[in-house]
Motif scaffolding. Structure first.
Motif, PDB file in Angstrom:
ATOM      1  N   THR A  56      26.945   3.051   0.070  1.00 42.03           N
ATOM      2  CA  THR A  56      26.874   1.877   0.944  1.00 42.03           C
ATOM      3  C   THR A  56      26.828   2.298   2.414  1.00 42.03           C
ATOM      4  O   THR A  56      26.064   1.763   3.220  1.00 42.03           O
ATOM      5  N   GLU A  57      27.651   3.327   2.734  1.00 41.41           N
ATOM      6  CA  GLU A  57      27.658   3.830   4.109  1.00 41.41           C
ATOM      7  C   GLU A  57      26.289   4.422   4.477  1.00 41.41           C
ATOM      8  O   GLU A  57      25.758   4.199   5.564  1.00 41.41           O
ATOM      9  N   ALA A  58      25.713   5.163   3.501  1.00 41.07           N
ATOM     10  CA  ALA A  58      24.385   5.760   3.730  1.00 41.07           C
ATOM     11  C   ALA A  58      23.356   4.672   3.995  1.00 41.07           C
ATOM     12  O   ALA A  58      22.520   4.780   4.908  1.00 41.07           O
ATOM     13  N   ILE A  59      23.467   3.592   3.194  1.00 39.26           N
ATOM     14  CA  ILE A  59      22.519   2.485   3.395  1.00 39.26           C
ATOM     15  C   ILE A  59      22.668   1.908   4.803  1.00 39.26           C
ATOM     16  O   ILE A  59      21.684   1.655   5.504  1.00 39.26           O
ATOM     17  N   ALA A  60      23.895   1.719   5.223  1.00 39.62           N
ATOM     18  CA  ALA A  60      24.145   1.172   6.565  1.00 39.62           C
ATOM     19  C   ALA A  60      23.547   2.071   7.641  1.00 39.62           C
ATOM     20  O   ALA A  60      22.903   1.601   8.592  1.00 39.62           O
ATOM     21  N   GLN A  61      23.730   3.412   7.489  1.00 38.95           N
ATOM     22  CA  GLN A  61      23.180   4.363   8.469  1.00 38.95           C
ATOM     23  C   GLN A  61      21.647   4.287   8.509  1.00 38.95           C
ATOM     24  O   GLN A  61      21.037   4.283   9.579  1.00 38.95           O
ATOM     25  N   ILE A  62      21.086   4.219   7.314  1.00 39.92           N
ATOM     26  CA  ILE A  62      19.619   4.176   7.267  1.00 39.92           C
ATOM     27  C   ILE A  62      19.107   2.903   7.921  1.00 39.92           C
ATOM     28  O   ILE A  62      18.119   2.909   8.660  1.00 39.92           O
ATOM     29  N   ASP A  65       0.822  -1.218   0.000  1.00 37.45           N
ATOM     30  CA  ASP A  65       0.000   0.000   0.000  1.00 37.45           C
ATOM     31  C   ASP A  65       0.855   1.266   0.000  1.00 37.45           C
ATOM     32  O   ASP A  65       0.311   2.360  -0.090  1.00 37.45           O
ATOM     33  N   HIS A  66       2.165   1.151   0.129  1.00 41.68           N
ATOM     34  CA  HIS A  66       3.019   2.341   0.053  1.00 41.68           C
ATOM     35  C   HIS A  66       3.569   2.519  -1.354  1.00 41.68           C
ATOM     36  O   HIS A  66       4.333   1.679  -1.835  1.00 41.68           O
ATOM     37  N   VAL A  67       3.193   3.604  -1.991  1.00 43.02           N
ATOM     38  CA  VAL A  67       3.610   3.872  -3.376  1.00 43.02           C
ATOM     39  C   VAL A  67       5.131   3.966  -3.467  1.00 43.02           C
ATOM     40  O   VAL A  67       5.761   3.433  -4.389  1.00 43.02           O
ATOM     41  N   ALA A  68       5.751   4.611  -2.466  1.00 42.27           N
ATOM     42  CA  ALA A  68       7.204   4.809  -2.493  1.00 42.27           C
ATOM     43  C   ALA A  68       7.921   3.468  -2.520  1.00 42.27           C
ATOM     44  O   ALA A  68       8.916   3.297  -3.242  1.00 42.27           O
ATOM     45  N   PHE A  69       7.410   2.511  -1.730  1.00 46.80           N
ATOM     46  CA  PHE A  69       8.062   1.202  -1.719  1.00 46.80           C
ATOM     47  C   PHE A  69       7.895   0.509  -3.060  1.00 46.80           C
ATOM     48  O   PHE A  69       8.828  -0.102  -3.585  1.00 46.80           O
ATOM     49  N   ARG A  70       6.662   0.601  -3.631  1.00 46.68           N
ATOM     50  CA  ARG A  70       6.437  -0.081  -4.916  1.00 46.68           C
ATOM     51  C   ARG A  70       7.402   0.452  -5.970  1.00 46.68           C
ATOM     52  O   ARG A  70       8.021  -0.304  -6.717  1.00 46.68           O
ATOM     53  N   ALA A  71       7.574   1.757  -5.976  1.00 49.00           N
ATOM     54  CA  ALA A  71       8.467   2.379  -6.964  1.00 49.00           C
ATOM     55  C   ALA A  71       9.906   1.934  -6.728  1.00 49.00           C
ATOM     56  O   ALA A  71      10.633   1.556  -7.678  1.00 49.00           O
ATOM     57  N   ALA A  72      10.332   1.939  -5.430  1.00 51.58           N
ATOM     58  CA  ALA A  72      11.701   1.560  -5.124  1.00 51.58           C
ATOM     59  C   ALA A  72      11.929   0.093  -5.468  1.00 51.58           C
ATOM     60  O   ALA A  72      12.992  -0.276  -5.988  1.00 51.58           O
ATOM     61  N   GLN A  83       1.746   2.505  14.782  1.00 54.97           N
ATOM     62  CA  GLN A  83       1.260   2.392  13.408  1.00 54.97           C
ATOM     63  C   GLN A  83       1.818   3.538  12.553  1.00 54.97           C
ATOM     64  O   GLN A  83       2.270   3.328  11.432  1.00 54.97           O
ATOM     65  N   ASN A  84       1.779   4.745  13.151  1.00 57.85           N
ATOM     66  CA  ASN A  84       2.273   5.908  12.401  1.00 57.85           C
ATOM     67  C   ASN A  84       3.759   5.794  12.103  1.00 57.85           C
ATOM     68  O   ASN A  84       4.205   6.098  10.994  1.00 57.85           O
ATOM     69  N   LEU A  85       4.524   5.351  13.097  1.00 62.37           N
ATOM     70  CA  LEU A  85       5.961   5.171  12.884  1.00 62.37           C
ATOM     71  C   LEU A  85       6.203   4.162  11.763  1.00 62.37           C
ATOM     72  O   LEU A  85       7.010   4.371  10.864  1.00 62.37           O
ATOM     73  N   HIS A  86       5.487   3.076  11.850  1.00 57.72           N
ATOM     74  CA  HIS A  86       5.645   1.988  10.893  1.00 57.72           C
ATOM     75  C   HIS A  86       5.260   2.429   9.484  1.00 57.72           C
ATOM     76  O   HIS A  86       5.974   2.192   8.525  1.00 57.72           O
ATOM     77  N   ASP A  87       4.128   3.083   9.386  1.00 57.78           N
ATOM     78  CA  ASP A  87       3.626   3.464   8.059  1.00 57.78           C
ATOM     79  C   ASP A  87       4.332   4.691   7.500  1.00 57.78           C
ATOM     80  O   ASP A  87       4.391   4.876   6.293  1.00 57.78           O
ATOM     81  N   GLY A  88       4.839   5.533   8.376  1.00 55.94           N
ATOM     82  CA  GLY A  88       5.410   6.796   7.907  1.00 55.94           C
ATOM     83  C   GLY A  88       6.913   6.721   7.734  1.00 55.94           C
ATOM     84  O   GLY A  88       7.417   6.247   6.701  1.00 55.94           O
ATOM     85  N   ALA A  89       7.623   7.138   8.743  1.00 58.43           N
ATOM     86  CA  ALA A  89       9.072   7.277   8.675  1.00 58.43           C
ATOM     87  C   ALA A  89       9.755   5.995   8.212  1.00 58.43           C
ATOM     88  O   ALA A  89      10.624   6.016   7.326  1.00 58.43           O
ATOM     89  N   GLN A  90       9.333   4.869   8.800  1.00 55.06           N
ATOM     90  CA  GLN A  90       9.988   3.608   8.488  1.00 55.06           C
ATOM     91  C   GLN A  90       9.872   3.253   7.007  1.00 55.06           C
ATOM     92  O   GLN A  90      10.843   2.851   6.366  1.00 55.06           O
ATOM     93  N   GLN A  91       8.682   3.457   6.442  1.00 54.24           N
ATOM     94  CA  GLN A  91       8.462   3.117   5.036  1.00 54.24           C
ATOM     95  C   GLN A  91       9.311   4.001   4.116  1.00 54.24           C
ATOM     96  O   GLN A  91       9.872   3.524   3.126  1.00 54.24           O
ATOM     97  N   ARG A  92       9.372   5.274   4.458  1.00 52.41           N
ATOM     98  CA  ARG A  92      10.183   6.185   3.637  1.00 52.41           C
ATOM     99  C   ARG A  92      11.649   5.765   3.648  1.00 52.41           C
ATOM    100  O   ARG A  92      12.315   5.746   2.598  1.00 52.41           O
ATOM    101  N   LEU A  93      12.129   5.439   4.838  1.00 57.19           N
ATOM    102  CA  LEU A  93      13.530   5.044   4.951  1.00 57.19           C
ATOM    103  C   LEU A  93      13.800   3.753   4.192  1.00 57.19           C
ATOM    104  O   LEU A  93      14.827   3.606   3.524  1.00 57.19           O
ATOM    105  N   ALA A 146      12.161   2.622   1.565  1.00 60.86           N
ATOM    106  CA  ALA A 146      12.162   2.911   0.130  1.00 60.86           C
ATOM    107  C   ALA A 146      13.464   3.592  -0.277  1.00 60.86           C
ATOM    108  O   ALA A 146      14.064   3.265  -1.318  1.00 60.86           O
ATOM    109  N   THR A 147      13.933   4.523   0.558  1.00 64.34           N
ATOM    110  CA  THR A 147      15.193   5.217   0.254  1.00 64.34           C
ATOM    111  C   THR A 147      16.356   4.226   0.204  1.00 64.34           C
ATOM    112  O   THR A 147      17.215   4.286  -0.685  1.00 64.34           O
ATOM    113  N   THR A 148      16.369   3.276   1.149  1.00 65.94           N
ATOM    114  CA  THR A 148      17.411   2.251   1.161  1.00 65.94           C
ATOM    115  C   THR A 148      17.443   1.494  -0.165  1.00 65.94           C
ATOM    116  O   THR A 148      18.504   1.289  -0.767  1.00 65.94           O
TER     117      THR A 148
END
Lengths: 123, 667
Positions: free
Chosen positions: B522-528, A13-20, B488-498, B500-502
């Protein structure tokens, strides 16, 4: 490894994850043929695109990943489902074992190599 | 007619009172004139012979005015006014006749006519009183047959009146020598027959009226009986007054005789007043039983006194001072007998009058007198009235709220008896109305009022405790929900963004594994990944998702995996309410962390067993021990108390600690 890339359905359900996930999987050996954000979307996508692999998030808004797994495998028994989650492996280990999924990957560990290892039964 | 009466009752009563007042004033003036004429020995206000008449006049006027004004449809009020008018006519006419025909003959017009006409007037109160007896307390005859008795009374009264009026000897003392201008000597025989028959039937009607009251009493429902008891109270005075009158007549105390006679005549109208107004019906039984008690007591004491005085006097007949000693001894004996005698007689009388109520009250009294009794007051009341279904609700501090003795809210029905103290509700009693009369419950509750008030205080306290516990539970539940939301908010928000960034960064390294920035990425990935891990720990601390998904079994297993020492588990897959699981989980985490930190055990044994709506969680370690079983582990203690659970700590220095927590988990 594969001459023909494996077709993948990403259910999250997270678009960002699907894209990544699409970005990283398509760097080597996989092609993402469809994305879905919930159970209903996953079922529609599986019927229309017949993917070989499904990457399914455990926490979906309308169902959990285990139910989605069962539902998708009813459509195509040959489908290989790999569960993903941003939760800890330990938290879900027992339920992943009990499911029909091929395996489990923490989301941040998703790479083409790791997915291939699970599909090959080596992880 | 009755509608007009009702509308104008006030004015009519006022007019009647005014007429009576004017008549009485005239009567007084006439008496003054008689006195001035030197004939006060014939007829004067001070003559005790007239007191009964005045007493009856006053009582009938008062009772009649009150009843007629308040209940204009009720005939008894008007009948009392008729009695008063008849008496007034008799008294006033007599004084008119005495002055105009005897004291100063010729000074007043038609004095002989007035004297003769008013001499017959006693028939009017006579007939009206018969009707009063027939119509009290409902205002209706018992049946059409009894109505005929009333008609016969009126008819015979009229015959009697007319027959007297034409009798040459109608005038009694002091007017016996005054001629009757209405006399018809030719009809003398008819007059005598008419008087005899009229008197017989009219007085018979009075007697039948008294019988009617008894019939009503026997047939009557409880309230009507009470109304009639007021008349019984008056009737109780009859033997006393009769005795008093006889004694005073015998001893020549005419004043006393008049007092007794007057009180008898005044009593009937006065006792119909509360009966018809339904005034203090509930108190009448007690009053009556008291009156009977004291009557009997007086008799007992007097006879004992007389007997002792007689015996002692006779025994000491030889001594000169014997009389005084006899009186002294008799007084002493009688005094000694009064107090226990009163109680005995009261008990006996109560039993006669109202056995069931009496017995019920006795049960309550016995309980109140027994300091060691540990029954609750509602159980006592239930036993007293013999109704196990009786329940008592108490007024809580919150307005309009009722609670059980344990403090849980309850809503009494409209039929419940609300017990009040100074008009403030104390308790509400409900019982099976078919088995017990309301009055019995009223009496018993009155007896137990103080105890009910005590229980009310206890119930209010219990209510506060219940509220406190409920509010604590609500707070915990709210905290739980808040933590879940945060997690739930932590899980769905910050964690998901991080995450995806990884993945995106990893894709970059995969696309160009040997690029110049590959080590930095690689270092950035490790930090994240570290950041994700930290977030996960925070989320788990807030509320473990594994507890929500997998219950105690999964979360204990997870805890065992993370714990650096050996943890043995005994836990089933059974699921419990979220707050129960959360409390158990919190207690276990806290206890395990505490053990590892302070006791350095080599193994920990975790058990969670549910039986009989109770989840028992045991955390046993083989560490250093020495936890204070009364004060140690305060945070666990608080958490368990909030969940309404129990906590036991067994800790011996050097022999480990066992913490046992019991949590209610019923549905």
């Amino acid at each position: 490894m594969h001459v023909v890339p494996l077709s993948v359905l990403v259910v999250d359900d997270h678009v960002a994850f699907r894209a990544a996930a699409r970005t990283i999987l398509e760097t080597h050996g996989f092609t993402v043929v469809a994305e879905a954000g919930d159970l209903a979307g996953a079922v529609r996508a599986a019927r229309s695109t017949h993917p070989e692999v499904a990457l399914v998030d455990i926490g979906l808004p309308d169902a959990d990943g285990f139910a989605v797994t069962a539902e998708l495998m009813r459509i195509d028994a040959a489908l290989q489902v790999v569960l993903v989650s941003s939760r800890d492996r330990l938290e879900v280990a027992s339920r992943v074992r009990d499911s029909q999924a091929r395996g489990f990957l923490p989301k941040e560990e998703l790479t083409p190599a790791a997915l291939s290892m699970i599909l090959a039964g080596r992880l | 007619v009755s509608a007009a009466l009702e509308r104008r009752s006030g004015a009519i009563v006022t007019a009647v009172l005014a007429a009576l007042g004017v008549a009485f004033a005239c009567h007084l003036v006439l008496l003054a004139r008689i006195s001035a004429a030197g004939a006060s020995d014939v007829f004067s206000l001070g003559d005790p012979g007239f007191w009964p008449g005045y007493a009856a006049l006053g009582a009938a006027t008062f009772a009649g005015a009150v009843i007629a004004r308040r209940q204009p449809r009720h005939p008894v009020g008007w009948l009392h006014l008729v009695v008063a008018a008849g008496l007034m006519a008799l008294l006033g006419g007599s004084s008119y006749g005495v002055l105009g025909a005897l004291a100063r003959p010729g000074s007043l017009p038609a004095a002989r006519h007035v004297a003769a006409a008013t001499q017959t007037m006693f028939v009017v109160p006579n007939t009206a009183i018969a009707l009063v007896l027939l119509l009290t307390p409902t205002g209706h005859f018992l049946s059409p047959r009894w109505r005929r008795v009333g008609l016969a009374g009126v008819a015979s009264g009229s015959v009697w009146l007319v027959a007297q009026l034409i009798d040459a000897d109608v005038n009694g003392p002091p007017l016996e020598d005054v001629a009757n201008p209405f006399a018809l000597p030719s009809l003398a025989t008819a007059s005598l027959v008419g008087q005899a028959v009229g008197a017989l039937v009219s007085n018979g009607t009075l007697l039948v009226g008294a019988v009617s009251l008894f019939v009503r009493f026997r047939r009557g429902e409880r309230d009507e009986r009470r109304q009639l008891l007021w008349l019984a109270l008056a009737a109780l005075w009859v033997p006393v007054a009769a005795l008093g009158a006889a004694v005073s007549a015998y001893s020549g105390h005419t004043n006393l005789l008049s007092v007794f006679g007057g009180s008898l005549l005044a009593l009937l109208p006065l006792s119909t007043l509360p009966a018809i107004q339904r005034y203090r019906l509930y108190g009448v039984e007690r009053l009556l039983s008291r009156a009977v008690t004291y009557l009997l007591l007086t008799m007992v004491v007097l006879s004992v006194y007389g007997a002792v005085a007689l015996l002692v006097g006779r025994a000491l007949a030889g001594l000169t001072t014997g009389g005084e000693i006899a009186v002294g001894v008799a007084t002493f004996v009688a005094t000694v007998l009064v107090s226990p005698g009163r109680r005995r007689i009261q008990t006996a009388v109560d039993r006669r009058f109202n056995r069931r109520e009496f017995d019920a009250i006795q049960v309550v009294r016995r309980h109140l007198a027994d300091a060691a009794a540990d029954e609750r007051i509602d159980e006592v009341l239930a036993a007293a009235v013999g109704d196990p279904s009786l329940t008592v609700a108490y007024r809580a501090d919150e307005p309009g709220m009722w609670v059980t003795g344990e403090g849980s809210p309850v809503t009494p029905t409209d039929d419940a008896l609300v017990v009040r103290r100074q008009n403030i509700p104390v308790a509400a009693i409900e019982w099976a109305a078919r088995t017990t009369e309301r009055d019995t419950v009223v009496a018993v509750a009155a007896e137990a009022l103080a105890e009910l008030e005590n229980e009310q205080l206890r119930a209010a306290l219990a209510r506060q405790l219940v509220e406190l516990r409920e509010s604590r539970s609500r707070i915990v539940a709210a905290q739980l929900a808040e933590r879940r939301t945060l997690e739930q908010n932590l899980h769905d928000g910050a964690q998901q963004r991080l995450v995806a960034t990884t993945l995106n960064l990893r894709a970059a390294t995969l696309a160009d594994p040997d690029g110049p920035l590959a080590p930095a990425v690689t270092e950035a990935i490790a930090q994240i990944r570290l950041a994700v891990e930290e977030l996960r720990e925070i989320a788990r601390g807030l509320h473990p998702a594994i507890l929500v998904d997998g219950g105690l079994a999964a979360s204990f297993e997870d805890l065992a995996h993370r714990t650096p020492i050996d943890v043995s588990l005994t836990v089933g897959d059974e699921r419990f309410a979220p707050h129960v699981e959360a409390t158990a989980w919190y207690v276990v985490c806290e206890a395990v962390a505490n053990a590892i930190k302070h006791a350095h055990p080599s193994t920990i044994d975790l058990r969670a067993v549910a039986a009989d709506d109770r989840l028992t969680v045991t955390i046993a370690d083989d560490g250093a021990g020495g936890v204070d079983p009364e004060r140690g582990l305060a945070s666990i203690r608080d958490r368990v108390a909030t969940a309404g659970g129990s906590l036991r700590i067994d800790s011996t220095p050097g022999a480990g600690t066992t913490i046992t927590v019991g949590l209610p988990c019923g549905s």
